[in-house]
Design a protein around this motif. Structure first.
Motif, PDB file in Angstrom:
ATOM      1  N   ASN A  54       0.827  -1.211   0.000  1.00 12.29           N
ATOM      2  CA  ASN A  54       0.000   0.000   0.000  1.00 12.29           C
ATOM      3  C   ASN A  54       0.859   1.258   0.000  1.00 12.29           C
ATOM      4  O   ASN A  54       0.531   2.252  -0.663  1.00 12.29           O
ATOM      5  CB  ASN A  54      -0.909   0.028   1.226  1.00 12.29           C
ATOM      6  N   LEU A  55       1.945   1.239   0.772  1.00  7.91           N
ATOM      7  CA  LEU A  55       2.842   2.400   0.795  1.00  7.91           C
ATOM      8  C   LEU A  55       3.434   2.659  -0.575  1.00  7.91           C
ATOM      9  O   LEU A  55       3.560   3.811  -1.017  1.00  7.91           O
ATOM     10  CB  LEU A  55       3.952   2.179   1.817  1.00  7.91           C
ATOM     11  N   LEU A  56       3.794   1.594  -1.272  1.00 11.69           N
ATOM     12  CA  LEU A  56       4.332   1.751  -2.626  1.00 11.69           C
ATOM     13  C   LEU A  56       3.262   2.309  -3.565  1.00 11.69           C
ATOM     14  O   LEU A  56       3.546   3.178  -4.404  1.00 11.69           O
ATOM     15  CB  LEU A  56       4.841   0.409  -3.135  1.00 11.69           C
ATOM     16  N   ALA A  57       2.033   1.808  -3.440  1.00 10.03           N
ATOM     17  CA  ALA A  57       0.943   2.286  -4.289  1.00 10.03           C
ATOM     18  C   ALA A  57       0.608   3.741  -3.977  1.00 10.03           C
ATOM     19  O   ALA A  57       0.360   4.548  -4.888  1.00 10.03           O
ATOM     20  CB  ALA A  57      -0.290   1.403  -4.115  1.00 10.03           C
ATOM     21  N   GLN A  58       0.567   4.091  -2.689  1.00  8.27           N
ATOM     22  CA  GLN A  58       0.285   5.478  -2.307  1.00  8.27           C
ATOM     23  C   GLN A  58       1.328   6.417  -2.894  1.00  8.27           C
ATOM     24  O   GLN A  58       1.006   7.500  -3.405  1.00  8.27           O
ATOM     25  CB  GLN A  58       0.261   5.613  -0.790  1.00  8.27           C
ATOM     26  N   GLN A  59       2.575   5.998  -2.829  1.00 11.40           N
ATOM     27  CA  GLN A  59       3.648   6.829  -3.372  1.00 11.40           C
ATOM     28  C   GLN A  59       3.501   7.010  -4.873  1.00 11.40           C
ATOM     29  O   GLN A  59       3.706   8.097  -5.406  1.00 11.40           O
ATOM     30  CB  GLN A  59       4.991   6.179  -3.036  1.00 11.40           C
ATOM     31  N   ARG A  60       3.130   5.945  -5.566  1.00  5.77           N
ATOM     32  CA  ARG A  60       2.965   6.025  -7.027  1.00  5.77           C
ATOM     33  C   ARG A  60       1.814   6.947  -7.408  1.00  5.77           C
ATOM     34  O   ARG A  60       1.900   7.703  -8.377  1.00  5.77           O
ATOM     35  CB  ARG A  60       2.732   4.635  -7.600  1.00  5.77           C
TER      36      ARG A  60
END
Length: 414
Positions: free
Chosen positions: A168-174
């Motif tokens: 989720n953190l990776l997706a939020q950053q993207r």
């Protein structure tokens, strides 16, 4: 299943990634971009691991579990219709404090969900599992329903907030979303991810969750001031993680505070094992290896299997591929590999459904499952991986399409 007891695989993956960088297989500009993106996330993982370990050392999670065990109790004789014969017998005298097993299980569902949403799935696997399972063992309640509840919800309840899961953190950053905006996108499948597995667990174990139990008095905390300070730190951290401030900042502050407090109050409890060495090596190695593969055309190969478009069929295809990849290797490399072919916010959300709700089948599908299994082995609680895989497969077949359908309906896609 000794992956977390030995540094061999994490170290090998990390060294392989470093070797790819040194040899030039991973171009330097690609590495710089990867480091810029993942560095803060890795620091957050370290900080949150320390926070949860230190809070557990102070007794926070044991206190919460004991409090839950006492909710819904009543005075009187135990329920003689226990079904399995494993609960307290019916000869208990009136006036004895008894608790309802089904109500305790519901509180465990709530605790596992809140822990996963706000502290991450790994925190639930590592810290909630042992205290809940020990509570069941001491109260002479079947431990398996409680153990399976923690690991399923550690995975399936991890959709709502960025901090719930590293993916989720990776997706939020993207996507560049605030925590509130991320939750607004994921609320519908997140609800399915909690309600459906909980309902299936009740169908599977409802008979074992009948009857009464006697709450176990575990005594008071050895250091009440330490417990209070740690509890306040955790309570202040939870809203800070969803405030929109970069999560590494409040997590880092909380970790430093708890380190200082524990150092002054109980310095002998500080251990190097609290630092997540092996998960950090494993995660860093996966980042490097998958980025190298993307630098050499992995994304182009995956376009053909990941589907396209924001329609229900395309979203179901991407989620299914994500779930298959997560169970085949692990949810983190599965997400990293498929992220470039998820070309819209709703498709990225469908990918998260696949890699977050899907890892209920193979032991290695998520780090949380491996951590959970290590905790159960330490408690001498055995779970058959064959049975686990079959139960997980049946659950994924039901929950995955329902979660994608909820996403598609909430997003108003054609």
């Amino acid at each position: 299943m000794k992956i977390l007891r030995s540094a061999a695989l994490p170290a090998a993956l990390f060294l392989a990634g470093v070797g790819m960088l040194v040899s030039g297989l991973l171009p330097w500009p690609d590495f710089v971009g990867l480091a810029d993106r993942t560095g803060p996330i890795l620091l957050f993982v370290v900080a949150m691991t320390l926070v949860t370990e230190l809070a557990d050392e102070a007794g926070v999670f044991r206190l919460v579990t004991r409090a839950l065990a006492r909710l819904g109790t009543r005075s009187g004789p135990a329920d003689t219709d226990t079904g399995t014969g494993t609960h307290t017998d019916g000869g208990t005298e009136a006036g004895t404090i008894m608790g309802r097993v089904w109500l305790l299980w519901l509180f465990v569902v709530a605790l596992s969900t809140v822990s996963t949403v706000f502290l991450s799935l790994d925190s639930t696997a590592v810290l909630v599992t042992p205290v809940v399972v020990l509570l069941a063992i001491h109260a002479r309640i079947p431990a398996l329903p409680f153990a399976l509840t923690t690991v399923w919800l550690a995975n399936t309840a991890s959709l709502l907030l960025p901090v719930s899961n590293l993916t989720n953190l990776l997706a939020q950053q993207r996507l560049g979303l605030s925590p509130a905006a991320f939750a607004a996108m994921m609320w519908a499948p997140a609800l399915v991810g909690v309600a459906v597995p909980a309902a299936l667990l009740w169908i599977m174990f409802g008979r074992q969750l009948r009857g009464d139990y006697t709450p176990v008095d575990a005594g008071s905390a050895p250091d009440r001031l330490l417990l209070i300070l740690a509890g306040v730190a955790v309570l202040l951290l939870l809203p800070a993680l969803v405030s929109g401030v970069p999560v590494v900042i409040p997590a880092g502050i909380a970790a430093v505070f708890l380190l200082v407090v524990l150092g002054f109050r109980r310095h002998q409890a500080l251990r190097w094992s609290m630092f997540p060495w092996l998960p950090l090596l494993l995660t860093s190695g996966l980042f490097l290896v998958v980025q190298t593969m993307h630098s050499h055309g992995l994304g182009a190969l995956l376009v053909h299997v990941a589907g396209s478009g924001n329609g229900l069929a395309g979203l179901l295809q991407l989620a299914a591929v994500g779930a298959l990849a997560a169970n085949g290797v692990n949810n983190l490399p599965a997400y990293l590999a498929l992220e470039p072919v998820a070309g819209s916010p709703v498709r990225l959300a469908a990918l998260l459904i696949g890699v977050n709700l899907g890892p209920l089948i193979s032991p290695w599908a998520s780090l949380a499952t491996l951590l959970w299994h290590e905790r159960l082995k330490a408690l001498a609680v055995n779970v058959s991986w064959g049975w686990y895989a079959l139960a997980g497969l049946a659950t994924v077949i039901i929950v995955l399409p329902l979660a994608v359908l909820a996403l598609w309906a909430a997003a108003g896609c054609p």
